[in-house]
Design an enzyme around this catalytic site. Structure first.
Site, PDB file in Angstrom:
ATOM      1  N   GLY A 166       0.845  -1.191   0.000  1.00 11.87           N
ATOM      2  CA  GLY A 166       0.000   0.000   0.000  1.00 11.87           C
ATOM      3  C   GLY A 166       0.876   1.235   0.000  1.00 11.87           C
ATOM      4  O   GLY A 166       1.974   1.239  -0.564  1.00 11.87           O
ATOM      5  N   PRO A 191      -4.294  -8.208  -7.181  1.00  7.92           N
ATOM      6  CA  PRO A 191      -3.266  -7.852  -8.168  1.00  7.92           C
ATOM      7  C   PRO A 191      -3.570  -6.527  -8.845  1.00  7.92           C
ATOM      8  O   PRO A 191      -4.731  -6.133  -8.976  1.00  7.92           O
ATOM      9  CB  PRO A 191      -3.330  -9.004  -9.173  1.00  7.92           C
ATOM     10  CG  PRO A 191      -4.738  -9.499  -9.082  1.00  7.92           C
ATOM     11  CD  PRO A 191      -5.142  -9.325  -7.642  1.00  7.92           C
ATOM     12  N   ARG A 192      -2.531  -5.836  -9.259  1.00  2.00           N
ATOM     13  CA  ARG A 192      -2.679  -4.607 -10.026  1.00  2.00           C
ATOM     14  C   ARG A 192      -1.338  -4.299 -10.668  1.00  2.00           C
ATOM     15  O   ARG A 192      -0.352  -4.995 -10.435  1.00  2.00           O
ATOM     16  CB  ARG A 192      -3.155  -3.435  -9.157  1.00  2.00           C
ATOM     17  CG  ARG A 192      -2.195  -3.023  -8.062  1.00  2.00           C
ATOM     18  CD  ARG A 192      -2.796  -1.891  -7.230  1.00  2.00           C
ATOM     19  NE  ARG A 192      -1.862  -1.303  -6.288  1.00  2.00           N
ATOM     20  CZ  ARG A 192      -1.632  -1.767  -5.076  1.00  2.00           C
ATOM     21  NH1 ARG A 192      -2.270  -2.836  -4.646  1.00  2.00           N
ATOM     22  NH2 ARG A 192      -0.763  -1.162  -4.267  1.00  2.00           N
ATOM     23  N   HIS A 295       8.147  -0.792  18.651  1.00  2.00           N
ATOM     24  CA  HIS A 295       7.031  -0.203  17.910  1.00  2.00           C
ATOM     25  C   HIS A 295       7.223   1.310  17.746  1.00  2.00           C
ATOM     26  O   HIS A 295       6.408   2.126  18.176  1.00  2.00           O
ATOM     27  CB  HIS A 295       5.693  -0.485  18.605  1.00  2.00           C
ATOM     28  CG  HIS A 295       4.525  -0.402  17.670  1.00  2.00           C
ATOM     29  ND1 HIS A 295       3.340  -1.077  17.894  1.00  2.00           N
ATOM     30  CD2 HIS A 295       4.339   0.268  16.490  1.00  2.00           C
ATOM     31  CE1 HIS A 295       2.489  -0.820  16.911  1.00  2.00           C
ATOM     32  NE2 HIS A 295       3.081   0.002  16.062  1.00  2.00           N
TER      33      HIS A 295
END
Length: 332
Positions: A166, A191-192, A295
């Site tokens: 992303g 998928p892309r 974190h």
């Protein structure tokens, strides 16, 4: 609950009506520190403290405090009977989404897509380079006053697999470009095609994992990704590969990971763990080939200016009655 209004900011422009007519916004950043907020709204500052700045029932737009426990973030929600928007300052929403179940229908949940791209991508590269080049060992040697040289692998010529391509995954690839990697492979839920090449669907992972020297996890935590990097996933990684997790701790099966790093077959660099915080004495702390940061992918100097820009944009959209950015869910 406190009704102390000392943290409430009412814009001075009276032409927009009385303060009672204004929609009330709760912000974890003092509103006077955010330039460009619309003066048609009323603002209150709350960052998770014991006292509420106003009656929560008046709140229409609630920005969740950053880096606070889920129970703190959720505490005012039952009393927010006029709420229309919940805005997080994180890309992940797993810490707040369960608390929205009892809200009235139509409340919009927006995340902070983009706010943590730079900071998290920087940390991902830091973890990769530190782990490959053996920086933790050099720090231990420095603490001991010992000069210990050695031959270490480089990121150059490595094959890197990004699982969860992303906005943050793309930002990680941006930063990989100068390091002369042999190949960067991208995986997402669907998928892309991108300018840099194809994004493979997640069901191709069994084929792609054995080809990668470095596997970076940057997926959201969902029921589909919980335990994604389990025994079968890890077994498909090539000998000597590095697993980097800047997603959520529960994306990795800790027991399975301990087995692989304990044998020396894999290494890991983890910004997130399961459990989290990692308790003292947990075997991950001293597992061979494991680098752990607590974190800290998001909290850096890059956070605040980007968070302020997001809130300014969202609240101007909200004040004008426009569609909000980064809408991820609506209560129903």
């Amino acid at each position: 609950m406190s009704a102390d209004n000392s943290d409430t900011v009412r814009p001075p422009d009276a032409t927009h009506g009385s303060s009672e007519a204004r929609d009330l916004v709760w912000l974890p950043i003092p509103p006077e520190e955010i330039d460009g907020l619309p003066d048609t709204l009323e603002y209150a500052h709350w960052d998770g403290g014991p006292d509420f700045p106003t009656d929560p029932a008046r709140c229409a737009f609630y920005c969740v405090p950053y880096m606070k426990k889920p129970e703190v973030c959720a505490r005012p929600l039952p009393a927010m009977t006029n709420l229309r928007v919940v805005q997080t300052l994180t890309a992940g929403i797993d810490h707040i989404k369960p608390a929205l179940a009892d809200l009235a229908p139509g409340v919009r949940l927006c995340n902070a897509r983009g706010v943590h791209n730079a900071s998290t991508a920087e940390l991902a590269l830091t973890l990769i380079l530190a782990s490959l080049r053996g920086i933790p060992d050099f720090v231990r040697s420095q603490d001991a006053g010992e000069w210990r040289s050695g031959f270490r692998p480089a990121l150059a010529d490595k094959s890197v697999l990004i699982v969860g391509y992303g906005a943050i995954g793309s930002a990680i690839e941006d930063r990989l470009v100068p390091f002369e990697c042999e190949r960067v492979t991208r995986v997402a839920r669907s998928p892309r095609t991108t300018e840099r090449g194809p994004v493979h669907p997640i069901d191709e992972l069994p084929r792609l994992l054995p080809e990668a020297d470095v596997v970076i996890l940057v997926t959201p935590l969902t029921e589909a990704t919980r335990g994604l990097a389990g025994a079968e996933f890890l077994a498909r990684m090539k000998d000597g590969a590095l697993l980097v997790n800047v997603a959520r701790g529960a994306v990795v099966d800790t027991k399975a990971l301990l087995s692989e790093v304990g044998s020396g077959r894999l290494r890991a660099a983890l910004d997130v763990t399961d459990p989290e915080p990692l308790p003292a004495g947990h075997p991950l702390w001293h597992a061979p080939g494991v680098l752990i940061t607590p974190h800290v992918g998001g909290p850096s100097s890059a956070f605040l200016p980007r968070a302020k820009r997001l809130l300014r944009d969202q609240l101007n959209r909200f004040a004008r009655g426009e569609s909000l950015a980064h809408l991820v869910a609506t209560t129903g």
